[in-house]
Design a protein around this motif. Structure first.
Motif, PDB file in Angstrom:
ATOM      1  N   ILE A 126       0.905  -1.407   0.189  1.00 49.94           N
ATOM      2  CA  ILE A 126       0.147   0.043   0.133  1.00 49.94           C
ATOM      3  C   ILE A 126       0.936   1.221   0.040  1.00 49.94           C
ATOM      4  O   ILE A 126       0.302   2.364  -0.534  1.00 49.94           O
ATOM      5  N   ARG A 127       2.079   1.046   0.407  1.00 48.42           N
ATOM      6  CA  ARG A 127       2.831   2.340   0.472  1.00 48.42           C
ATOM      7  C   ARG A 127       3.397   2.821  -0.813  1.00 48.42           C
ATOM      8  O   ARG A 127       4.050   3.796  -0.963  1.00 48.42           O
ATOM      9  N   GLN A 128       3.012   2.011  -1.905  1.00 52.73           N
ATOM     10  CA  GLN A 128       3.399   2.297  -3.249  1.00 52.73           C
ATOM     11  C   GLN A 128       2.288   2.548  -4.076  1.00 52.73           C
ATOM     12  O   GLN A 128       2.296   2.466  -5.334  1.00 52.73           O
ATOM     13  N   GLY A 129       1.117   2.759  -3.296  1.00 52.78           N
ATOM     14  CA  GLY A 129      -0.233   3.021  -3.782  1.00 52.78           C
ATOM     15  C   GLY A 129       0.035   3.878  -5.318  1.00 52.78           C
ATOM     16  O   GLY A 129      -0.657   3.590  -6.503  1.00 52.78           O
ATOM     17  N   ILE A 130       0.384   5.307  -5.105  1.00 53.26           N
ATOM     18  CA  ILE A 130       0.428   6.144  -6.129  1.00 53.26           C
ATOM     19  C   ILE A 130       1.458   5.611  -7.188  1.00 53.26           C
ATOM     20  O   ILE A 130       0.925   5.797  -8.487  1.00 53.26           O
ATOM     21  N   PRO A 131       2.655   5.302  -6.977  1.00 47.91           N
ATOM     22  CA  PRO A 131       3.579   4.810  -8.025  1.00 47.91           C
ATOM     23  C   PRO A 131       2.917   3.570  -8.787  1.00 47.91           C
ATOM     24  O   PRO A 131       2.924   3.362  -9.925  1.00 47.91           O
ATOM     25  N   LEU A 132       2.121   2.876  -7.996  1.00 52.93           N
ATOM     26  CA  LEU A 132       1.476   1.498  -8.741  1.00 52.93           C
ATOM     27  C   LEU A 132       0.472   2.250  -9.795  1.00 52.93           C
ATOM     28  O   LEU A 132       0.410   1.429 -10.978  1.00 52.93           O
TER      29      LEU A 132
END
Length: 360
Positions: A126-132
């Motif tokens: 979830i900490r990579q939500g925006i890059p994902l």
């Protein structure tokens, strides 16, 4: 101007009698609601995507494909397709297939979702939500627009000479809305590609969404897609309608007070004052919805949440009758009459196909 409904597909106990629908009953009810939406003249039915109780719509394209076979006019959409936890290849294939089955009556709304545990269930962080969201959507666009794709990125294995099948209907990908309740990065993404931006516009005050939509419009113009007021905006909303306002308040209050999301919090009076929720007569719903244009400018799509908080199917269908017969015709006439000629209508497969032919 498009009007429709969106469902989050919650399985919630009816607080007035203690009955809880089964998952089977709720799924069938969502289908019945979609059919009723077309029957009463609405333009769009949208379903959410969830992978956790108490929600049932874990496979939106399965549901929408079934509804497509039983309808002929209504646009079938998602109110969230989880771009962060789905594989872009599978999204490309599933929605292109749905396009063909529905003869083009398909678009979708990309979102990150607001249920944190979903990320590890699908192998993501979830900490990579925006890059994902950014990387996966960039790949999805290429899969729909290029017959052969070579690609490498951070979050999935590379593709070499890959062709997604089936190809989009008429060579025109489904129109994409990007939905967000709080992230300017998603508004930026929508603006960069010239896609639509959908503000949920349900739980938070109008001022919050005014900032997001204004930012999206500014960036839409910055990227050369048109003037700021030509950006493609969609809004959510909620309503509970009865012919008499006092009846609506009395009937809806126990559902509001016990709703899983906002129950046991603000009073119904406070919530209707501070958010787009309208409880009352058809005219009251019309009056409040018309204020949305004052707050956000001319926009292209208005979706209402009508089937939540344990409301029985019979009540929801009665709501749709009132929405379709007494509310939407007036809103459609009023909003269309006020929209300047240079502000575009909501994109459809037909309009996008025509634009593609002209550009060629």
């Amino acid at each position: 101007m498009q009007f429709g409904i969106f469902s989050v597909g919650d399985v919630t106990t009816d607080p007035t009698n203690g009955t809880t629908p089964t998952e089977h009953e709720r799924i069938k009810a969502m289908v019945r609601i979609a059919l009723k939406a077309e029957e009463v003249g609405l333009d769009v039915f949208a379903t959410g995507e969830h992978h956790n109780p108490p929600f049932v719509p874990s496979s939106p394209t399965t549901m929408l494909g079934y509804i497509a076979a039983r309808t002929s006019k209504i646009i079938l959409s998602t109110s969230t397709t989880l771009i962060t936890t789905n594989d872009p290849v599978k999204i490309a294939e599933d929605f292109a297939m749905l396009q063909h089955l529905a003869d083009g009556r398909v678009d979708l709304m990309m979102g990150r979702g607001n249920t944190g545990p979903v990320y590890p269930w699908f192998g993501e962080d979830i900490r990579q939500g925006i890059p994902l969201a950014i990387e996966k959507y960039a790949l999805l666009r290429r899969l729909w627009r290029e017959d052969v794709v070579d690609w490498s990125g951070k979050f999935r294995t590379p593709l070499q000479g890959f062709t997604s099948t089936p190809r989009p209907l008429d060579g025109v990908p489904p129109f994409v809305w990007h939905g967000s309740i709080r992230s300017p990065e998603i508004a930026e993404q929508a603006a960069f590609y010239g896609d639509g931006f959908f503000a949920n516009h349900i739980f938070w005050p109008t001022s919050h969404f005014q900032q997001l939509i204004a930012f999206y419009r500014q960036r839409f113009e910055h990227y050369g897609h048109g003037a700021a007021d030509q950006a493609i905006v969609g809004l959510g909303g909620q309503a509970f309608i009865r012919p008499r306002s006092q009846d609506a308040w009395k009937e809806f209050r126990p559902y509001f007070d016990n709703a899983p999301v906002y129950g046991h919090g603000p009073t119904l009076e406070e919530f209707t004052d501070q958010t787009p929720l309208t409880v009352g007569s058809p005219q009251e719903v019309i009056d409040k919805t018309l204020t949305f244009r004052e707050h956000f400018g001319d926009y292209q799509r208005q979706l209402f949440l009508m089937d939540h908080a344990g409301l029985p199917l019979k009540t929801v269908l009665e709501q749709l009758d009132l929405l379709g017969s007494e509310v939407v015709p007036v809103l459609r006439k009023e909003l269309d009459s006020m929209r300047p000629a240079h502000v575009p209508e909501a994109p459809t497969h037909a309009s996008l196909s025509s634009s593609s032919e002209v550009s060629e």
